[in-house]
Design a protein around this motif. Structure first.
Motif, PDB file in Angstrom:
ATOM      1  N   LYS A  11      19.851   3.453  16.539  1.00 42.80           N
ATOM      2  CA  LYS A  11      19.675   4.264  16.608  1.00 42.80           C
ATOM      3  C   LYS A  11      21.166   4.815  15.908  1.00 42.80           C
ATOM      4  N   PRO A 103      33.479   7.042  15.954  1.00 45.24           N
ATOM      5  CA  PRO A 103      32.420   8.351  15.197  1.00 45.24           C
ATOM      6  C   PRO A 103      32.585   8.953  14.193  1.00 45.24           C
TER       7      PRO A 103
ATOM      8  N   LEU B 131      28.910   6.829  21.414  1.00 40.47           N
ATOM      9  CA  LEU B 131      29.476   8.049  20.892  1.00 40.47           C
ATOM     10  C   LEU B 131      28.852   8.674  19.852  1.00 40.47           C
ATOM     11  N   SER B 158      16.961  10.617  23.773  1.00 40.63           N
ATOM     12  CA  SER B 158      17.880   9.544  23.878  1.00 40.63           C
ATOM     13  C   SER B 158      19.739   9.584  24.157  1.00 40.63           C
ATOM     14  N   ASN B 159      19.689  11.273  23.635  1.00 37.91           N
ATOM     15  CA  ASN B 159      20.812  11.049  23.911  1.00 37.91           C
ATOM     16  C   ASN B 159      21.744  10.818  25.035  1.00 37.91           C
ATOM     17  N   GLU B 161      20.280   8.656  27.380  1.00 40.52           N
ATOM     18  CA  GLU B 161      20.622   6.769  27.294  1.00 40.52           C
ATOM     19  C   GLU B 161      21.938   6.449  27.195  1.00 40.52           C
ATOM     20  N   GLU B 162      22.550   7.069  25.778  1.00 43.71           N
ATOM     21  CA  GLU B 162      23.626   6.833  25.336  1.00 43.71           C
ATOM     22  C   GLU B 162      24.731   7.208  26.272  1.00 43.71           C
TER      23      GLU B 162
END
Lengths: 227, 336
Positions: A11, A103, B131, B158-159, B161-162
């Motif tokens: 990702k 991050p 994150l 996708s977010n 999932e995280e």
């Protein structure tokens, strides 16, 4: 400018490719250490963004060390979730030029990329490349000549960026392809010619006197001011 | 070695040496005072012996007094040198012994601190990665002026999932913190516990397209139910994530002597010896070809299992599967 991203988190890697491409950077991605090292050693990148912990035989530190051993001095920005001081020191000492903790803010990453790829003559506060009256703003992606601003497409911007970083140097088509297009791009033999023509239409054609982009028959192209 | 421990060891060595030196000096000065008064007395007696035995000789009082003093001084000097040498050897040699002693005393503390540090670093790595994925994806999407609805939907999926991955990790960490506090033991009805696990995991294995089998030979035992349940859960989750489609996973539980043995054996592709050694290390993920749906929390699971087993004074490890295929994770914990 061409960037290699070595990152095993799909990702993050894919988002980086997307984000960097839309900033005009030709971006290749390697998802493990071995591919990353092979790419870094074989292709002429202008910057490598390297994750610290990678699957495969080589982690970030090993890749940097191997690159430096092979005398490849491409700037390396290390990206990592490990933030302890010894970790940072180890990364920088292995040969990385910069270190960012995940991050991270994409905006900051872009600023650091600009900083790492600045040449000695271009350490100006306004992030500009300049050659004898022709300049390029790296943030707004506008070119300037004789006080006039010129809007460029993303690829035209990348092309002019590469030319301005190598003024008065003859650049072959292959060199231009290597630094302006990523690995997956579809390039036909006359792609470079086509883009050079488009760039000329914006940078040289509208102005009465003088030209910047010169064709060197049988070799390639050169950025040089001619009256 | 950690720098804190290097200084701690040197400091402890210094204290030991200082104590040793103090004892040596007190002891030596005691010996010296006693011995020198003894020397004085003996030499006085000798001189008086001279006088009585050899009466015909007329020895000058002064001469004999000088002789006596010289002899006593010589004896005392000898004593001082000897004491100095002995003390040097004792303190010098003692310093070495003290150093190793200090190192040995502090070693278990160092190991546990290192393990703690590694765990914290691993956990923070595991928290930061989802994150970072989310942040980068969102920021890049926000910069895109031509973002389509499909792009946005994909981003949200996708977010999510995280977020789920983060949820799992925080749950695991909370469990660990709680279990550390409440290491109380009570009677566990194993068949009942296994039944609830079976119910939950039959479903999970079905979804993962895998076979699941339980072989339980235990009835009632005394331990911490929460920990035992979590250990089994971690091993089964791990098997689901890594054994692959079409494989079979067997959960074996039996009691041998006062030890409870738990095995989770899969028929997956297994790992090479090198990877096997590292599997409990930090956030090792042997699986190189991770797909877009990343298996978050995996490394943390085994790391937590290791900590939990440690809290029960048990052992956890992994071998190659019985037929050379797959993996055989084992846990041995003392129970009553």
């Amino acid at each position: 400018m061409r960037i290699l991203v070595v990152e095993d988190e799909y990702k993050i890697a894919n988002a980086l490719k997307r984000g960097l491409s839309s900033e005009g950077y030709a971006t290749d991605v390697a998802y493990n250490g071995d591919d990353g090292l092979a790419n870094a050693l074989n292709d002429p990148y202008d910057l490598v963004i390297l994750d610290r912990m990678l699957p495969g035989g080589y982690d970030g530190i090993a890749i940097v060390s191997e690159m430096r051993k092979s005398k490849i001095m491409t700037p390396v920005l290390m990206l990592t979730a490990k933030d302890s001081i010894p970790d940072r020191v180890a990364g920088l000492d292995a040969g990385a030029d910069d270190y960012m903790i995940k991050p991270f803010a994409f905006e900051e990453l872009l600023a650091r990329i600009r900083a790492l790829t600045r040449s000695d003559e271009n350490k100006t506060p306004d992030a500009k490349l300049e050659y004898k009256g022709l300049s390029l703003d790296l943030k707004t992606k506008l070119a300037f000549r004789e006080g006039k601003s010129i809007e460029l497409s993303l690829k035209e911007f990348s092309l002019l960026d590469y030319l301005l970083r190598n003024p008065e140097v003859v650049l072959t088509k292959q060199q231009i392809i290597d630094h302006v297009w990523d690995y997956d791009a579809d390039i036909l033999p006359n792609t470079v010619e086509a883009f050079i023509a488009m760039l000329r239409n914006k940078v040289d054609r509208p102005f009465e006197k003088g030209s910047y982009i010169q064709t060197i028959r049988g070799f390639g192209y050169k950025l040089e001011k001619r009256a | 070695m950690n720098r804190i421990f290097t200084t701690a060891v040197s400091r402890m060595t210094l204290i030991y040496v200082a104590l040793l030196s103090a004892v040596c000096i007190i002891f030596s000065s005691f010996i010296y005072t006693t011995a020198s008064s003894e020397i004085d007395r003996t030499s006085r007696r000798q001189v008086s012996g001279f006088r009585t035995g050899f009466g015909s000789f007329i020895i000058n009082e002064n001469d004999s007094e000088q002789l006596r003093q010289a002899e006593a001084a010589e004896a005392k000097r000898h004593l001082r040198v000897t004491l100095f040498l002995v003390n040097s050897i004792v303190i010098g040699g003692g310093a070495f012994v003290c150093y190793f002693l200090a190192k040995r005393t502090l070693q278990p503390i160092e190991e546990s601190v290192n393990a703690q540090e590694r765990f914290t670093s691993d956990a923070s790595h595991e928290l930061r990665t989802p994150l970072a994925s989310m942040k980068t994806e969102i920021e890049v999407a926000l910069r895109d002026k031509n973002l389509t609805k499909d792009d946005a939907l994909q981003l949200l999926e996708s977010n999510l999932e995280e977020v789920n991955a983060l949820h799992l990790i925080t749950e695991n960490l909370l469990h660990l913190a709680r279990h550390k506090e409440l290491m109380e033991t009570k009677q566990i009805d194993m068949p009942k516990l296994i039944k609830s696990i079976e119910k939950k995991y039959n479903q999970k294995f079905k979804i993962a397209d895998m076979k699941f089998e339980i072989d339980n030979k235990t009835t009632k035992l005394i331990s911490n139910q929460g920990v035992i349940q979590q250990l089994i859960t971690i091993l089964l989750d791990n098997a689901i994530k890594h054994a692959g489609k079409g494989t079979k996973v067997i959960l074996k539980i039996h009691k041998k002597g006062s030890n409870l043995h738990i095995n989770v054996i899969d028929s997956g592709v297994g790992l090479n010896d090198e990877a096997l050694e590292k599997i409990f290390d930090r956030f090792y993920k042997a699986d190189e070809s991770r797909t877009a749906s990343r298996s978050s929390g995996h490394g943390l699971g085994l790391s937590i299992a290791k900590q939990l087993v440690g809290a029960l004074q048990g052992q956890i490890g992994v071998n190659h599967g019985p037929s050379g295929k797959g993996l055989d994770f084992y846990i041995v914990v003392p129970v009553m």
